[in-house]
Write an enzyme that holds these catalytic residues in place. Structure first.
Site, PDB file in Angstrom:
ATOM      1  N   TYR A  93      15.640  31.028   6.176  1.00  0.00           N
ATOM      2  CA  TYR A  93      14.553  31.804   6.786  1.00  0.00           C
ATOM      3  C   TYR A  93      14.969  31.899   8.421  1.00  0.00           C
ATOM      4  CZ  TYR A  93      12.021  30.943   2.497  1.00  0.00           C
ATOM      5  OH  TYR A  93      11.517  30.837   1.251  1.00  0.00           O
ATOM      6  N   LYS A 139       0.854  -1.346  -0.217  1.00  0.00           N
ATOM      7  CA  LYS A 139       0.033  -0.100   0.046  1.00  0.00           C
ATOM      8  C   LYS A 139       0.855   1.189   0.087  1.00  0.00           C
ATOM      9  CE  LYS A 139      -0.312  -0.137   4.963  1.00  0.00           C
ATOM     10  NZ  LYS A 139      -1.086  -0.881   6.122  1.00  0.00           N
ATOM     11  N   MET A 182      10.970  24.765   1.515  1.00  0.00           N
ATOM     12  CA  MET A 182      10.265  23.838   0.646  1.00  0.00           C
ATOM     13  C   MET A 182      11.196  22.912  -0.403  1.00  0.00           C
ATOM     14  SD  MET A 182       6.840  24.696  -1.337  1.00  0.00           S
ATOM     15  CE  MET A 182       6.190  25.657  -0.281  1.00  0.00           C
ATOM     16  N   ARG A 185     -10.692  -0.113  14.487  1.00  0.00           N
ATOM     17  CA  ARG A 185     -10.439   0.951  13.541  1.00  0.00           C
ATOM     18  C   ARG A 185     -11.752   0.394  12.381  1.00  0.00           C
ATOM     19  NH1 ARG A 185      -4.724   1.194  10.009  1.00  0.00           N
ATOM     20  NH2 ARG A 185      -5.252  -0.970   9.871  1.00  0.00           N
TER      21      ARG A 185
HETATM   22  C1  LIG Z   1      -0.314  -1.689   7.029  1.00  0.00           C
HETATM   23  C2  LIG Z   1      -0.933  -2.829   7.478  1.00  0.00           C
HETATM   24  C3  LIG Z   1      -0.440  -3.824   7.732  1.00  0.00           C
HETATM   25  C4  LIG Z   1       1.541  -4.035   7.383  1.00  0.00           C
HETATM   26  O1  LIG Z   1       2.021  -3.682   8.646  1.00  0.00           O
HETATM   27  P1  LIG Z   1       3.474  -3.563   9.086  1.00  0.00           P
HETATM   28  O2  LIG Z   1       3.462  -3.128  10.302  1.00  0.00           O
HETATM   29  O3  LIG Z   1       3.837  -2.549   8.153  1.00  0.00           O
HETATM   30  O4  LIG Z   1       4.131  -4.819   8.749  1.00  0.00           O
HETATM   31  C5  LIG Z   1      -0.686  -5.334   7.736  1.00  0.00           C
HETATM   32  N1  LIG Z   1      -2.080  -5.371   7.982  1.00  0.00           N
HETATM   33  C6  LIG Z   1      -2.737  -4.481   7.794  1.00  0.00           C
HETATM   34  C7  LIG Z   1      -4.215  -4.487   8.137  1.00  0.00           C
HETATM   35  C8  LIG Z   1      -2.278  -2.954   7.462  1.00  0.00           C
HETATM   36  O5  LIG Z   1      -3.159  -1.945   7.326  1.00  0.00           O
END
Ligand SMILES: *Cc1c(COP(=O)(O)O)cnc(C)c1O
Length: 376
Positions: A268, A40, A317, A138
């Protein structure tokens, strides 16, 4: 010369061989559980498509993403491995989820129904994993409602239950009692499902930290994210991460040099006057590229000509300045390592994170799209 950011004097180097190394280490440790690689957020800033290929080559059996679009991008790149979208997506995305053969997460009856309808209309079967909320609070179905959600699912021919999973809230502190409690609730759900002959082929709970720390959390597969990139899930599992190597370096080149006199200051606010004549090297990247502005106030520096050096003033920036002291050898074009190795010195994303009060995850995810990724 192309008009993307690839010719810029600031870039990230991603070593896919190290991604493979890290996946292989974890795969060996968690076997016989399988590894699914979490790619992701553009593979935590490392580049989703090259990382996905590397992870699959190293033995990962599937991929996980956060968003439908991330899964579609992988499919369009020709990746045919299973791809799990880690939370229930908006109803209107069901057709695309089914069309691209992404594995959906469901947590509500409405989620099941829209997916079933989309799959049925397309003449397909939607693969789903049910996510159970055992304490992270969550997303996820409540443990006591899981059986009835799955029962509801079984009333549709167009949906196939492939997995059941949960997610830990404090996996990076293996001694925290919440880990045991979440695992207990999850096992209770699995037992109840089994009593109704519901035994999905994939059962999973562990992120990187849990996968490394707790064999009881591995079930049939683990969702490997941060450790695959060679970064720490947290200090509580530092020892267990031995052998993992960060796969990303952030580099730039000196774009300008100038001497300033004692009493003068840089950037700055002109906040840090120097005590003696000082060579200032300007480096053409800044907080819009993902170098936290707060880093300029810490003792973390950069590597330049094999020497660790400090920031000379406020990070701006698009540019930042380095204090080179009385070193007159620094020249325009010299390579600057912000994250990575130069000579015998190393700076890590985790050091940036510790110094600025965040986690390595946020640092690498924050390296912006203005920084071209070069693969080795
Ligand atoms: C992001 C995520 C992971 C991966 O977690 P890491 O700590 O990066 O290994 C696993 N499961 C879910 C549901 C996640 O959102």
């Amino acid at each position: 010369m192309s008009a993307d950011f690839s010719s810029r004097w600031a870039w990230a180097e991603v070593h896919t061989g190290l991604i493979q190394h890290n996946v292989a280490i974890v795969a060996e440790r968690v076997a016989p559980a399988k590894v699914w690689a979490v790619v992701k957020a553009n593979a935590y800033g490392h580049g989703a498509i090259p990382v996905a290929h590397a992870a699959l080559n190293a033995g990962a059996e599937g991929l996980c993403v956060a968003l439908m679009d991330e899964g579609v991008a992988l499919r369009r790149a020709g990746i045919t491995a299973p791809i799990l979208v880690l939370s229930e997506q908006p109803a209107e995305l069901s057709e695309l989820l089914v069309g691209y053969e992404l594995t959906a997460t469901v947590t509500t009856t409405r989620g099941v129904a829209v997916l079933a309808n989309a799959a049925s209309a397309a003449g397909k079967v939607a693969r789903v994993h049910v996510k159970v909320d055992t304490g992270m609070h969550r997303v996820g179905v409540a443990p006591r409602e899981t059986l009835s959600l799955i029962r509801f699912m079984q009333s549709f021919d167009s949906v196939l239950l492939e997995g059941v999973y949960t997610h830990f809230a404090v996996a990076d502190s293996p001694e925290h009692p919440a880990n045991i409690e979440q695992l207990r609730l999850f096992n209770e759900v699995l037992t109840e499902l089994a009593a109704h002959s519901i035994e999905p082929p994939l059962v999973h709970a562990a992120n990187s930290a849990a996968a490394l720390a707790n064999p009881d959390s591995r079930f049939s597969m683990v969702r490997l994210g941060i450790a695959m990139y060679g970064l720490l899930p947290g200090d509580g599992v530092k020892e267990l991460c031995r052998g993992l190597i960060p796969a990303l370096a952030l580099k730039s080149r000196v774009s300008a040099v100038r001497w300033i006199e004692a009493g003068e200051a840089v950037s700055y606010g002109l906040r840090r006057p120097v005590n003696a004549a000082t060579l200032i090297a300007t480096v053409p990247l800044g907080y819009a590229d993902g170098v936290p502005r707060a880093l300029g106030e810490t003792t973390v520096g950069v590597l330049l000509n094999g020497v660790p050096r400090q920031f000379a003033g406020t990070i701006t920036m698009d540019q930042l300045m380095i204090d080179c002291g009385s070193d007159s050898s620094v020249m325009v074009g010299d390579e600057v390592v912000l994250i990575g190795r130069q000579g015998e010195h190393v700076v890590t994303a985790d050091e940036w994170a510790n110094a600025t009060g965040t986690i390595g995850y946020e640092i690498v995810c924050g390296i912006s799209s203005r920084i071209g990724r070069r693969y080795q």
